[in-house]
Motif scaffolding. Structure first.
Motif, PDB file in Angstrom:
ATOM      1  N   ALA A 363      -4.926 -22.603 154.338  1.00  0.00           N
ATOM      2  CA  ALA A 363      -4.820 -23.806 153.253  1.00  0.00           C
ATOM      3  C   ALA A 363      -4.720 -22.981 151.920  1.00  0.00           C
ATOM      4  CB  ALA A 363      -5.628 -24.626 153.125  1.00  0.00           C
ATOM      5  N   ASN A 364      -5.657 -22.157 151.842  1.00  0.00           N
ATOM      6  CA  ASN A 364      -5.758 -21.433 150.218  1.00  0.00           C
ATOM      7  C   ASN A 364      -4.575 -20.636 150.003  1.00  0.00           C
ATOM      8  OD1 ASN A 364      -8.234 -21.788 148.572  1.00  0.00           O
ATOM      9  ND2 ASN A 364      -8.767 -22.004 150.752  1.00  0.00           N
ATOM     10  N   GLU A 365      -3.954 -20.000 151.241  1.00  0.00           N
ATOM     11  CA  GLU A 365      -2.767 -19.304 151.092  1.00  0.00           C
ATOM     12  C   GLU A 365      -1.481 -20.020 150.645  1.00  0.00           C
ATOM     13  OE1 GLU A 365       0.208 -16.449 153.796  1.00  0.00           O
ATOM     14  OE2 GLU A 365      -1.700 -17.015 154.620  1.00  0.00           O
ATOM     15  N   MET A 366      -1.295 -21.153 151.027  1.00  0.00           N
ATOM     16  CA  MET A 366      -0.389 -21.985 150.569  1.00  0.00           C
ATOM     17  C   MET A 366      -0.531 -22.596 149.121  1.00  0.00           C
ATOM     18  SD  MET A 366       0.652 -24.037 154.201  1.00  0.00           S
ATOM     19  CE  MET A 366      -1.021 -24.024 154.815  1.00  0.00           C
ATOM     20  N   ALA A 367      -1.773 -23.141 148.865  1.00  0.00           N
ATOM     21  CA  ALA A 367      -2.182 -23.674 147.597  1.00  0.00           C
ATOM     22  C   ALA A 367      -1.844 -22.770 146.427  1.00  0.00           C
ATOM     23  CB  ALA A 367      -3.665 -24.092 147.730  1.00  0.00           C
ATOM     24  N   ALA A 368      -1.811 -21.468 146.807  1.00  0.00           N
ATOM     25  CA  ALA A 368      -1.649 -20.313 145.777  1.00  0.00           C
ATOM     26  C   ALA A 368      -0.181 -20.540 145.531  1.00  0.00           C
ATOM     27  CB  ALA A 368      -1.858 -19.238 146.299  1.00  0.00           C
ATOM     28  N   GLU A 369       0.681 -21.159 146.065  1.00  0.00           N
ATOM     29  CA  GLU A 369       2.093 -21.129 146.045  1.00  0.00           C
ATOM     30  C   GLU A 369       2.438 -22.519 145.593  1.00  0.00           C
ATOM     31  OE1 GLU A 369       4.189 -20.073 149.623  1.00  0.00           O
ATOM     32  OE2 GLU A 369       3.351 -17.925 149.433  1.00  0.00           O
ATOM     33  N   ASP A 370       1.546 -23.631 146.120  1.00  0.00           N
ATOM     34  CA  ASP A 370       2.159 -25.129 145.800  1.00  0.00           C
ATOM     35  C   ASP A 370       0.754 -25.890 145.991  1.00  0.00           C
ATOM     36  OD1 ASP A 370       3.096 -27.671 145.885  1.00  0.00           O
ATOM     37  OD2 ASP A 370       4.153 -27.801 147.189  1.00  0.00           O
ATOM     38  N   ASN A 371       0.199 -26.110 144.809  1.00  0.00           N
ATOM     39  CA  ASN A 371      -1.139 -26.805 144.766  1.00  0.00           C
ATOM     40  C   ASN A 371      -0.928 -28.144 145.286  1.00  0.00           C
ATOM     41  OD1 ASN A 371      -3.855 -26.688 144.257  1.00  0.00           O
ATOM     42  ND2 ASN A 371      -3.478 -28.087 142.391  1.00  0.00           N
ATOM     43  N   TYR A 420     -10.873 -30.120 142.655  1.00  0.00           N
ATOM     44  CA  TYR A 420     -10.213 -29.715 143.752  1.00  0.00           C
ATOM     45  C   TYR A 420      -9.472 -28.298 143.851  1.00  0.00           C
ATOM     46  CZ  TYR A 420     -10.913 -34.720 144.507  1.00  0.00           C
ATOM     47  OH  TYR A 420     -11.584 -35.769 144.797  1.00  0.00           O
ATOM     48  N   GLN A 421      -9.622 -27.500 143.078  1.00  0.00           N
ATOM     49  CA  GLN A 421      -8.701 -26.407 142.682  1.00  0.00           C
ATOM     50  C   GLN A 421      -9.436 -25.087 143.410  1.00  0.00           C
ATOM     51  OE1 GLN A 421      -7.527 -26.392 138.828  1.00  0.00           O
ATOM     52  NE2 GLN A 421      -5.498 -27.633 139.535  1.00  0.00           N
ATOM     53  N   SER A 422     -10.837 -25.272 143.605  1.00  0.00           N
ATOM     54  CA  SER A 422     -11.761 -24.061 144.139  1.00  0.00           C
ATOM     55  C   SER A 422     -11.336 -23.770 145.421  1.00  0.00           C
ATOM     56  CB  SER A 422     -13.137 -24.361 143.885  1.00  0.00           C
ATOM     57  OG  SER A 422     -13.570 -25.389 144.802  1.00  0.00           O
ATOM     58  N   ARG A 423     -11.655 -22.607 145.761  1.00  0.00           N
ATOM     59  CA  ARG A 423     -11.265 -22.116 147.255  1.00  0.00           C
ATOM     60  C   ARG A 423     -11.830 -22.888 148.171  1.00  0.00           C
ATOM     61  NH1 ARG A 423      -8.995 -17.837 149.625  1.00  0.00           N
ATOM     62  NH2 ARG A 423      -9.694 -17.265 151.881  1.00  0.00           N
ATOM     63  N   LEU A 424     -13.280 -23.081 147.829  1.00  0.00           N
ATOM     64  CA  LEU A 424     -14.095 -24.156 148.854  1.00  0.00           C
ATOM     65  C   LEU A 424     -13.630 -25.379 148.872  1.00  0.00           C
ATOM     66  CD1 LEU A 424     -16.521 -24.565 150.914  1.00  0.00           C
ATOM     67  CD2 LEU A 424     -17.814 -24.925 148.822  1.00  0.00           C
ATOM     68  N   ALA A 425     -13.108 -26.240 147.992  1.00  0.00           N
ATOM     69  CA  ALA A 425     -12.477 -27.526 147.936  1.00  0.00           C
ATOM     70  C   ALA A 425     -11.188 -27.587 148.471  1.00  0.00           C
ATOM     71  CB  ALA A 425     -12.625 -28.089 146.250  1.00  0.00           C
ATOM     72  N   ILE A 426     -10.484 -26.558 148.461  1.00  0.00           N
ATOM     73  CA  ILE A 426      -9.253 -26.408 149.237  1.00  0.00           C
ATOM     74  C   ILE A 426      -9.494 -26.518 150.662  1.00  0.00           C
ATOM     75  CG2 ILE A 426      -7.131 -25.141 149.589  1.00  0.00           C
ATOM     76  CD1 ILE A 426      -7.071 -24.342 146.654  1.00  0.00           C
ATOM     77  N   SER A 427     -10.454 -25.664 151.041  1.00  0.00           N
ATOM     78  CA  SER A 427     -10.951 -25.350 152.431  1.00  0.00           C
ATOM     79  C   SER A 427     -11.385 -26.560 153.061  1.00  0.00           C
ATOM     80  CB  SER A 427     -11.770 -24.247 152.661  1.00  0.00           C
ATOM     81  OG  SER A 427     -11.156 -23.037 152.436  1.00  0.00           O
ATOM     82  N   GLN A 428     -12.131 -27.326 152.300  1.00  0.00           N
ATOM     83  CA  GLN A 428     -12.599 -28.728 152.804  1.00  0.00           C
ATOM     84  C   GLN A 428     -11.819 -29.764 152.974  1.00  0.00           C
ATOM     85  OE1 GLN A 428     -15.634 -28.969 149.522  1.00  0.00           O
ATOM     86  NE2 GLN A 428     -17.299 -28.786 151.163  1.00  0.00           N
TER      87      GLN A 428
END
Length: 585
Positions: A363-371, A420-428
Motif C-alpha cells: 500500500a505504501n509503495e502504491m500510495a507514493a504514486e497515487d494517494n 491519513y498520509q503517514s506510512r502507518l496510517a496507509i498501512s492501517q
C-alpha cells in the motif's frame, strides 16, 4: 340599585356559562368531530368503537411472500370465531363437540371465559372440512373462517421489519386516505425493514371484520345480526414477492442461534441473479425494542483483513506483484515483532495467511504514486456505495429495497487528509483498520462480483409487487454493470487467492476444507476499540468455488476467544447446498 347590578352580573355569568356549554357541545357534535382537543381525538371513530364489538379477520395490510410463494410476514389459519354475547342455550354444542372432537363442557367453558369476540383456542389446527361443517350449522355468533395473523417478530425481522401504530405518520404521509376513511390513525404502518420501505404499497385499504353493535351493557342493539365487512376493492391487499428463500433464511437463523452469535449476522446472495436469499442480524428486536432496531448487515462495520482484497486488487492491476519477492511476516505494520511469526512469505502466501506487513508495504509503495488508489479500488468493488436496489417506482424517485442502508468509508470525513498520509496510517487503512468501514451486504456483493467474473450489480430483495389476484403491478429489473470493473486477469488472480485461503493448510480459512465442496473466501479480524480483546470476526466468500452459486458473509461482532465465524459459515453453507440440491430434484 346594588342588588340590581348583582342580578345583572349573575345573569351575564350564567349566560356566558350557557353559551360556553353550547359551544362545547357544538364543538363535540359538529365542529371537531374528527380532531377533538389537543390530542386530535376522532370522536366519531371512538363513538363507533364504544358501541361495536368486532373480530378482525384480516387487517388489510399487504404481506410478503418468499421467492417460492410461501408466506413470510403472516400466517393464514382456519379458526372458529365466537361472539360470546350471542351465545344461547339453543346452540348445538353437542354437534360442535362432535365436529371438533372436544367435550361439550370444555367448549362451553371456553365461551363463558370470553368477554369479547375471540377465536377458540384449540389444541389441534382446524381442518378445512371441519370449517365447512361448522359453517353448515349456521349458528348466529359462531363462524369458521380463515384468519390472517402477523408472524412473531424474530423470524427474518431485520429484513422484513415490523409494523406499529403511528398516528402522526398517518396524518402526514396518508392524509388523502385518512380523509377518505380507508385508513384511521390506528392503522398500522411499517416501522423498519421492508415493512417501512414498501409501506406505500402495503398500507391497508380497509379491514375485513365481523362486527356487531352493542348497548351500554354489551347486549346486541340490532338483534343477532353479525355483519361481515370487507374491502371494496378485490385487487387488494397487495403482496410483495421477495427474493428470500424461506428455508435458507430458517437455516441462517438456526445456526446463528445454535452458535450463540449475540451480535453480528449473515448475508446470503444468489450469485447468478444477485438476489438476496437470506439476511439475519443479531440481536433480534421484539415489540419492546422495535425503536432500537439496527440491522448490522446494512450498517457499516470495521472489516479488518477482508479489506486486503481491495489492496490485492490494486497491486495486481498496477503490476506490483513479484512472485519471487518475500516479505518479512515475522514483523507487524509497526515494524515490531508480530504475535504470529509467519516467517518469510510471498504475495500469495501472505494473502492466504493474512500477513499485515505485506499489504502495508504494498500500500505504501502504491500510495507514493497515487494517494487515492485505495478509494479507487474500493469503489470498483462497490464497497463505498449503496449496494441495495434503488430506482424510480411511480412517483418515488429513490425507492429502496433496504431500510437505512449505509455507505462504506475509507476515511473519517471529520478528519483531515494529512491524518491519513503517514506510512502507518496507509498501512492501517490497507488492512481494513483505522477508519475503514463497509457493510456486510457490500462485502457479500463484492464476493458475488468476483465469483461472477467482475460484473457488479445492485442486490435485489424483491422481485415484484402484485395485486391480490397475482397480477404484477411493479417488476424490479436488474440494475447491473454500472461500475468500472477490474480486468479479467485481476479477477482471475483474486479468485485464485480466495481459493488458496481455504485450500492452503496454513490458510486462515483452512477449517472449511472439511466441507464436501470447495469454498473460496477471506477471513477478517478487526479490533473494535471497545477493549483489548473485543473484535469483529468475519468470513466472506462464495461456494462451490469451481461453479459459484452462493455468496455468503458471516460476522461475529463479539469475538473474544472462541472463533464461531467459520463454524457458522460451514453449517450455513452445507445447509444451503442441501436445500439447493433438494429444490432441483
Amino acid at each position: 340599585m346594588l342588588s340590581r347590578k348583582r342580578t345583572i352580573a349573575a345573569g351575564v355569568i350564567i349566560l356566558l356559562f350557557i353559551f360556553g356549554l353550547i359551544y362545547r357541545l357544538a364543538d363535540i357534535q359538529l365542529i371537531s368531530t374528527k380532531s377533538f382537543s389537543k390530542n386530535n381525538v376522532n370522536l366519531i371513530e371512538e363513538s363507533v368503537n364504544q358501541r361495536t364489538h368486532r373480530f378482525t379477520i384480516n387487517d388489510g395490510r399487504g404481506y410478503f411472500l418468499d421467492r417460492n410463494g410461501e408466506l413470510l410476514s403472516t400466517d393464514v389459519k382456519p379458526q372458529i370465531v365466537v361472539f360470546p354475547n350471542l351465545y344461547t342455550r339453543d346452540w348445538p354444542v353437542d354437534a360442535i363437540s362432535e365436529i371438533l372432537q372436544l367435550p361439550s363442557q370444555r367448549i362451553e367453558n371456553m365461551i363463558f371465559s370470553m368477554e369479547k369476540p375471540a377465536a377458540l383456542l384449540l389444541l389441534k389446527e382446524l381442518t378445512l372440512q371441519q370449517m365447512n361443517q361448522i359453517n353448515e350449522l349456521e349458528i348466529p355468533g359462531l363462524y369458521a373462517q380463515l384468519v390472517t395473523k402477523r408472524k412473531p417478530l424474530p423470524f427474518a425481522n431485520h429484513i422484513i421489519g415490523a409494523v406499529g401504530e403511528d398516528p402522526d405518520l398517518i396524518k402526514q404521509k396518508y392524509k388523502d386516505k385518512l380523509e377518505k376513511g380507508t385508513v384511521s390513525t390506528s392503522t398500522k404502518t411499517g416501522k423498519n425493514g421492508m415493512q417501512y420501505t414498501f409501506d406505500p404499497f402495503l398500507i391497508s385499504e380497509g379491514e375485513t371484520q365481523f362486527i356487531y353493535h352493542v348497548d351500554r351493557q354489551g347486549n346486541p342493539l340490532f338483534g343477532l345480526d353479525v355483519k361481515y365487512r370487507a374491502q371494496t376493492n378485490p385487487l387488494y391487499p397487495l403482496h410483495v414477492k421477495t427474493t428470500i428463500d424461506k428455508r435458507m433464511q430458517e437455516a441462517v437463523e438456526k445456526y446463528l442461534s445454535n452458535h450463540q452469535v449475540e451480535a453480528g449476522g449473515a448475508v446470503l446472495l444468489d450469485i447468478e441473479s444477485n438476489e438476496l436469499l437470506a439476511l439475519a442480524s443479531r440481536p433480534v428486536f421484539n415489540s419492546e425494542t422495535i425503536y432500537e432496531h439496527e440491522n448490522k448487515m446494512t450498517t457499516h462495520q470495521i472489516p479488518g483483513s477482508i479489506f486486503k482484497i481491495v489492496t490485492a486488487a490494486a497491486a495486481i492491476e498496477k503490476n506490483k506483484i513479484q512472485n519471487d519477492k518475500l516479505y518479512d511476516c515475522n514483523l507487524n505494520i509497526y515494524g515490531k515483532e508480530d504475535e504470529r511469526k509467519l516467517g518469510m512469505l510471498n504475495f500469495e502466501q501472505s494473502f492466504s495467511q493474512s500477513c499485515n506487513k505485506t499489504f502495508g508495504d504494498l500500500a505504501n509503495e502504491m500510495a507514493a504514486e497515487d494517494n487515492n488508489f485505495i478509494e479507487e479500488y474500493a469503489s470498483k468493488l462497490g464497497l463505498l456505495d449503496l449496494n441495495g436496489w434503488r430506482g424510480q417506482v411511480y412517483h418515488f424517485d429513490n425507492f429502496s429495497h433496504f431500510y437505512q442502508e449505509e455507505r462504506g468509508q475509507i476515511r473519517n470525513p471529520n478528519k483531515k487528509i494529512r491524518d491519513y498520509q503517514s506510512r502507518l496510517a496507509i498501512s492501517q487503512t490497507a488492512i481494513g483498520q483505522l477508519d475503514v468501514k463497509m457493510t456486510p451486504l457490500a462485502a457479500a456483493n463484492m464476493m458475488a462480483t468476483i465469483a461472477r467474473g467482475g460484473t457488479w450489480s445492485e442486490v435485489k430483495a424483491a422481485k415484484s409487487v402484485n395485486f391480490a389476484n397475482g397480477t404484477e403491478l411493479v417488476e424490479f429489473k436488474e440494475h447491473k454493470g454500472k461500475k468500472e470493473s477490474l480486468s479479467p486477469y485481476t479477477i482471475m488472480r483474486l479468485q485464485s487467492l480466495l481459493v488458496n485461503t481455504v485450500k492452503d493448510e496454513n490458510g486462515t480459512g483452512h477449517t472449511l476444507q472439511s466441507l464436501p465442496f470447495q469454498v473460496a473466501g477471506k477471513t477478517g479480524t478487526a479490533q473494535k476499540g471497545e477493549g483489548a480483546n473485543v473484535y469483529n470476526k468475519w468470513f466472506a466468500g462464495y461456494f462451490p468455488a469451481d461453479n459459484p452459486k452462493f455468496a455468503l458473509v458471516v460476522v461475529d461482532m463479539k469475538y473474544d476467544t472462541e472463533n464461531r465465524t467459520t463454524s457458522v459459515y460451514a453449517d450455513i453453507a452445507k445447509a444451503v447446498m442441501e436445500i439447493s440440491d433438494s429444490q432441483q430434484e
